[in-house]
Design an enzyme around this catalytic site. Structure first.
Site, PDB file in Angstrom:
ATOM      1  N   HIS A 174      40.682  39.627  50.441  1.00 28.77           N
ATOM      2  CA  HIS A 174      39.305  39.204  51.427  1.00 28.77           C
ATOM      3  C   HIS A 174      39.331  37.845  51.859  1.00 28.77           C
ATOM      4  O   HIS A 174      38.518  37.544  52.869  1.00 28.77           O
ATOM      5  CB  HIS A 174      37.970  39.680  50.871  1.00 28.77           C
ATOM      6  CG  HIS A 174      38.078  41.036  50.370  1.00 28.77           C
ATOM      7  ND1 HIS A 174      38.365  42.071  51.435  1.00 28.77           N
ATOM      8  CD2 HIS A 174      37.507  41.789  49.086  1.00 28.77           C
ATOM      9  CE1 HIS A 174      38.174  43.121  50.628  1.00 28.77           C
ATOM     10  NE2 HIS A 174      37.689  43.122  49.425  1.00 28.77           N
TER      11      HIS A 174
HETATM   12 ZN   LIG Z   1      38.673  46.040  46.087  1.00 27.58          ZN
END
Ligand SMILES: [Zn+2]
Length: 360
Positions: A174
């Site tokens: 992320h």
């Molecule tokens: Zn994840």
């Protein structure tokens, strides 16, 4: 299959070799590919500094902050190796190396605990002095980030001849150059891809295979326009991060409904992975092997069994090996306390069925 081990500690040392020595600190860049790795190394990357610990605050997060250590102990109990000296230990990545991908603004923002608290998803961290946050959370993450890069080098280096390596951490999918999130403070996947493409080892086409339950939006944003990279991402589309812009970078998106089960999951993996190999013909695979696909995971919301995860890893290793494509496996998410057991069982299974050959 019994793995015969020899480790970095047993070799003669030269200036270039010391750059990857697990026991010697180094100020050299972890991004450079200017080293020699001896044969016979078991390419599992880990060091005890991977663990996140800050006065129990890590217990406020569902993430198993000591996942790497738990897996390491289970692999040791399974006789995969004898001691920490038998696995490969990365040095801490330097700020200069981080700046090869990250912006100065982003790295500077980590000097404020309030920003780190958002990334780590532990609100009380805003009250913790930043030097403690650096030491207890960001430093372990910097070791894990360097571990992903080291593991990719081990998988690639012709002198080890293994074609695979596993980092018992990393997979911070992320995080992008200018933004962290979802417990991911550093863009280890972007950094690893950058190292591979500039390694001088002929790597021109990198397949990022992301099987974590969440969409991998960090590296996707960084590598959006890079035609040397093909992203296959299989994720639960109903959960975080639902990043539509990052989705544009995915060449093969396999969107799963909540509570998808083994048979559908594994069939979709087989079909789409074969097509990705055929379409892109990668000469390196970065495998983001999140275990938050497991049934009961509070964040992944998929219903994959431990046996399904073990079969999944087998499929990925088999397909890469059948095509002689080197592969690095990163652990990424996996929030159940039982995740470590499943990962260790999977690695021991890969060894047992001969998918973890070690060059002698
Ligand atoms: Zn994840």
């Amino acid at each position: 299959m019994c793995l015969k081990l020899s480790c970095f500690r047993t070799r003669s040392s030269s200036a270039s070799e010391d750059k990857l020595s697990p026991n010697l600190p180094s100020s050299s860049s972890v991004l450079k590919f200017d080293h020699t790795i001896h044969t016979g190394v078991l390419p599992i990357v880990y060091r005890s500094e991977y663990g996140v610990k800050f006065c129990g605050l890590q217990k406020l997060h569902p993430f198993d902050a000591a996942k790497g250590e738990h897996i390491y102990k289970l692999l040791k109990a399974g006789n995969l190796f004898i001691s920490e000296d038998d696995v490969c230990k990365p040095d801490e990545i330097s700020t200069d190396d981080l700046l090869e991908v990250h912006t100065k603004r982003y790295i500077g923002s980590l000097k404020w605990s309030v920003n780190v608290a958002k990334i780590a998803e532990i609100p009380p961290l805003i009250f913790v002095p930043n030097y403690i946050v650096q030491r207890s959370y960001l430093r372990p993450m910097r070791y894990q980030t360097a571990g992903s890069i080291l593991a990719a080098k081990l998988a690639l280096d012709s002198s080890t001849g293994t074609g695979w390596a596993i980092n018992l951490g990393g997979g911070f999918h992320h995080c992008s150059a200018d933004r962290g999130g979802g417990f991911c403070p550093y863009a280890d996947i972007t950094l690893t891809v950058k190292m591979l493409l500039s390694s001088g080892k002929g790597i021109e086409r990198v397949l990022i295979l992301d099987l974590d339950a969440h969409q991998g939006n960090g590296y996707a944003r960084d590598l959006m326009d890079d035609t040397s990279v093909f992203i296959m991402d299989m994720y639960n589309y109903r959960i975080y991060p639902k990043d539509q812009e990052a989705k544009l970078a995915i060449r093969r998106a396999v969107e799963l409904k909540p509570h998808t089960q083994d048979s559908e999951y594994l069939q979709k993996l087989r079909t789409n992975l074969v097509r990705s190999f055929e379409e892109f013909k990668p000469n390196f695979v970065v495998y983001n092997a999140g275990t938050d696909v497991l049934k009961g995971d509070p964040l992944g919301i998929l219903d994959i069994t431990p046996a399904g995860v073990i079969e999944r890893d087998e499929i990925v290793f088999q397909m890469a090996q059948a095509r002689h494509v080197p592969l690095v496996m990163l652990l990424s998410g996996g929030y159940l306390r039982s995740s470590a057991r499943v990962i260790a069982d999977s690695i021991l299974n890969l060894n047992r069925i001969g998918l973890m050959p070690v060059h002698q």
